[in-house]
Write an enzyme that holds these catalytic residues in place. Structure first.
Site, PDB file in Angstrom:
ATOM      1  N   ASN A  43       7.481   3.915-116.897  1.00 16.77           N
ATOM      2  CA  ASN A  43       8.899   4.081-116.598  1.00 16.77           C
ATOM      3  C   ASN A  43       9.662   2.806-116.908  1.00 16.77           C
ATOM      4  OD1 ASN A  43      10.189   2.697-113.960  1.00 16.77           O
ATOM      5  ND2 ASN A  43       7.971   2.872-113.698  1.00 16.77           N
ATOM      6  N   ASN A  45       9.893  -7.150-103.392  1.00 14.06           N
ATOM      7  CA  ASN A  45       9.466  -6.662-104.701  1.00 14.06           C
ATOM      8  C   ASN A  45       9.385  -7.822-105.680  1.00 14.06           C
ATOM      9  OD1 ASN A  45       9.123  -5.478-107.200  1.00 14.06           O
ATOM     10  ND2 ASN A  45      10.569  -3.812-106.837  1.00 14.06           N
ATOM     11  N   CYS A  89       8.261  -5.910-110.236  1.00 20.50           N
ATOM     12  CA  CYS A  89       8.890  -5.098-111.282  1.00 20.50           C
ATOM     13  C   CYS A  89       8.838  -5.826-112.625  1.00 20.50           C
ATOM     14  CB  CYS A  89      10.335  -4.788-110.894  1.00 20.50           C
ATOM     15  SG  CYS A  89      11.153  -3.656-112.036  1.00 20.50           S
ATOM     16  N   ASN A 146       1.804  -3.551-108.296  1.00 20.91           N
ATOM     17  CA  ASN A 146       2.990  -2.990-108.913  1.00 20.91           C
ATOM     18  C   ASN A 146       2.591  -2.515-110.316  1.00 20.91           C
ATOM     19  OD1 ASN A 146       5.795  -2.524-109.666  1.00 20.91           O
ATOM     20  ND2 ASN A 146       6.335  -3.969-108.044  1.00 20.91           N
ATOM     21  N   THR A 147       3.560  -2.071-111.088  1.00 23.54           N
ATOM     22  CA  THR A 147       3.239  -1.476-112.387  1.00 23.54           C
ATOM     23  C   THR A 147       2.847  -2.523-113.431  1.00 23.54           C
ATOM     24  OG1 THR A 147       5.605  -1.476-112.896  1.00 23.54           O
ATOM     25  CG2 THR A 147       4.646   0.575-112.052  1.00 23.54           C
ATOM     26  N   CYS A 152     -30.900  20.114-117.269  1.00 25.71           N
ATOM     27  CA  CYS A 152     -30.394  19.599-118.547  1.00 25.71           C
ATOM     28  C   CYS A 152     -29.948  20.764-119.431  1.00 25.71           C
ATOM     29  CB  CYS A 152     -31.484  18.792-119.252  1.00 25.71           C
ATOM     30  SG  CYS A 152     -31.020  18.206-120.897  1.00 25.71           S
ATOM     31  N   CYS A 189     -28.823   0.734-118.021  1.00 24.89           N
ATOM     32  CA  CYS A 189     -27.388   0.423-118.124  1.00 24.89           C
ATOM     33  C   CYS A 189     -26.489   1.450-117.446  1.00 24.89           C
ATOM     34  CB  CYS A 189     -26.982   0.274-119.580  1.00 24.89           C
ATOM     35  SG  CYS A 189     -26.942   1.829-120.510  1.00 24.89           S
ATOM     36  N   CYS A 245     -25.778   6.702-119.755  1.00 27.73           N
ATOM     37  CA  CYS A 245     -26.117   8.126-119.870  1.00 27.73           C
ATOM     38  C   CYS A 245     -25.723   8.886-118.605  1.00 27.73           C
ATOM     39  CB  CYS A 245     -27.602   8.307-120.166  1.00 27.73           C
ATOM     40  SG  CYS A 245     -28.703   7.545-118.948  1.00 27.73           S
ATOM     41  N   CYS A 291     -23.032  12.140-118.758  1.00 22.28           N
ATOM     42  CA  CYS A 291     -23.664  13.461-118.637  1.00 22.28           C
ATOM     43  C   CYS A 291     -22.698  14.447-117.974  1.00 22.28           C
ATOM     44  CB  CYS A 291     -24.940  13.356-117.804  1.00 22.28           C
ATOM     45  SG  CYS A 291     -25.771  14.960-117.581  1.00 22.28           S
TER      46      CYS A 291
END
Length: 434
Positions: free
Chosen positions: A76, A135, A138, A203-204, A346, A384, A387, A391
């Site tokens: 935005n 804020n 922003c 924030n964004t 599987c 790691c 997989c 899956c």
């Protein structure tokens, strides 16, 4: 049922779900509808000095969609409220009187001048609001005027303005942090040093969502030009969780109350932020996309989860996951895992083989006895988890930890069961004696 009532800085609400400062909290009619739907609190859309800012009269939003047309990211370029300050304050006063049991936080953004902050704080305090959110995040429009992220990226400014607000107001002060910074711990430390009662994040994120290849214009554009904007939605959740975790485990900020923001779309997301140390969670994109009533599913889902796990209150689960977050050099290098494929479920799609083959491990077979068959080769598997991640059938591929005394077929080493990390590893030229 579990008690999901929230007490954040002494601000009570029936649940921890607050609407974040954004278009859904810009008007009395919207906030009333949100409270009727069941939201525990709101952060009123950011107020500034009069005359009010001017928004573009053209496209303000654009989305990143998944293949099945779900919104996974939203950008935005809208600014803070473009309605007069007096109008907003009058509405805040009426809403708070009508809903005394709901949290009413007011987001603020004015120039870095002490008198400007002193003036608006007095007016907000007079409205009956429960607290203020500064804020400092922003990333567009206001930052070019020396506000928003322009403040949030300078720890000295954060500390200075926060101290002003604590001096000139009795209301709890929440500092909203920008993610557009190298190390989020620095602004969080500055907020704490300035006396902040809590921080909220994220924030964004600065972003350009795309390019229209037919016109060669960035998207969206207004009269042929566009601007970077703020990115939010489900896709930012991992970034937000990391920054929340960094603050929750930093010795200089650990313990400061946190209101979590960033991609929270359901009760599971909320529970993760609470487990990472948040006292409340703020929602924007999900409410904009699916409507205010999503909070009902969030409340019931969180209640059911807490009942199932035996958590009677939010305090009992808050921060439980924080100790599990460590720096990489603290991870146990003697721990070994291997993937295991459950053949009975599987579906023979082969995705595990493809990603393993082309990610250099080559640890999953493609065939056996001349037939399509996917099986992990322990002498090649590095554990790691890729997989498992790809899956499509839940729990078909899992990870198994090798027990002390077992031999890792890939390295030939016996699993010791003892803890050892990189700081003492033989390959580390800066290792220390164990």
């Amino acid at each position: 049922m579990a008690d999901i009532r929230s007490n954040f800085l002494g601000i009570h609400s029936p649940n921890p779900f607050w609407l974040a400062s954004a278009p859904p909290t810009d008007k009395e009619v919207n906030v009333n509808r949100a409270f009727e739907a069941g939201w525990g609190g709101v952060v009123w859309k950011t107020l500034g000095e009069d005359p009010p800012v001017v928004n573009v009269n053209g496209p303000r939003y654009t989305t990143l969609m998944s293949a099945d047309r779900r919104v996974i990211g939203l950008n935005n370029i809208e600014l803070i409220t473009d309605r007069p300050l007096a109008t907003n304050l009058a509405e805040i006063r009426r809403v708070k009187r009508a809903w005394p049991d709901r949290a009413m936080i007011v987001s603020l953004m004015v120039p870095c001048e002490e008198q400007a902050w002193r003036s608006i704080l007095a007016q907000v305090e007079d409205s009956g609001a429960d607290g203020v959110e500064l804020n400092f995040g922003c990333p567009h429009g206001m930052s070019e005027r020396g506000m928003g992220a322009a403040v949030g990226q300078v720890p000295e400014y954060i500390q200075m303005v926060t101290a002003w607000c604590k001096l000139h107001s009795k209301l709890p002060v929440i500092v909203k942090l920008t993610p557009n910074i190298t190390d989020v711990r620095m602004p969080a430390r500055a907020a704490k040093a300035g006396g902040a009662d809590a921080v909220s994040l994220i924030n964004t994120i600065n972003s350009v969502m795309g390019v229209d290849l037919g016109t060669m214009l960035m998207s969206p554009s207004t009269d042929g030009w566009g601007s970077h904007g703020g990115y939010c939605g489900p896709a930012v959740k991992p970034i937000a969780l990391n920054m929340v975790a960094e603050i929750a485990r930093d010795p200089l900020t650990a313990g400061i109350p946190i209101s979590g923001i960033g991609g929270i779309s359901n009760w599971r997301d909320a529970a993760e932020f609470i487990a990472m140390g948040c006292g409340t969670v703020q929602v924007c994109t999900a409410a904009m996309v699916y409507g205010f009533r999503i909070v009902q599913d969030m409340c019931s889902g969180l209640n059911n989860f807490m009942d199932e796990k035996g958590y009677a209150t939010l305090d009992e689960m808050r921060g439980l996951a924080v100790p599990s977050v460590k720096n990489w050099n603290q991870l146990n290098l003697n721990h070994v895992e291997k993937a295991v494929i459950k053949q009975s479920s599987c579906i023979q799609c082969g995705r595990c083989h493809v990603v393993c083959e082309d990610t250099s491990h080559q640890a999953i077979t493609a065939s056996k006895d001349g037939k399509r068959h996917f099986e992990v080769k322990d002498d090649e598997c590095v554990g790691c988890n890729l997989c498992v991640s790809i899956c499509p059938v839940p729990n078909t591929i899992t990870m198994r930890a090798l027990q002390p005394g077992e031999v890792d077929q890939r390295t030939g080493q016996v699993v010791s069961g003892e803890y050892a990390n990189w700081t003492t590893h033989a390959n580390n030229p800066m290792r220390v004696a164990p």
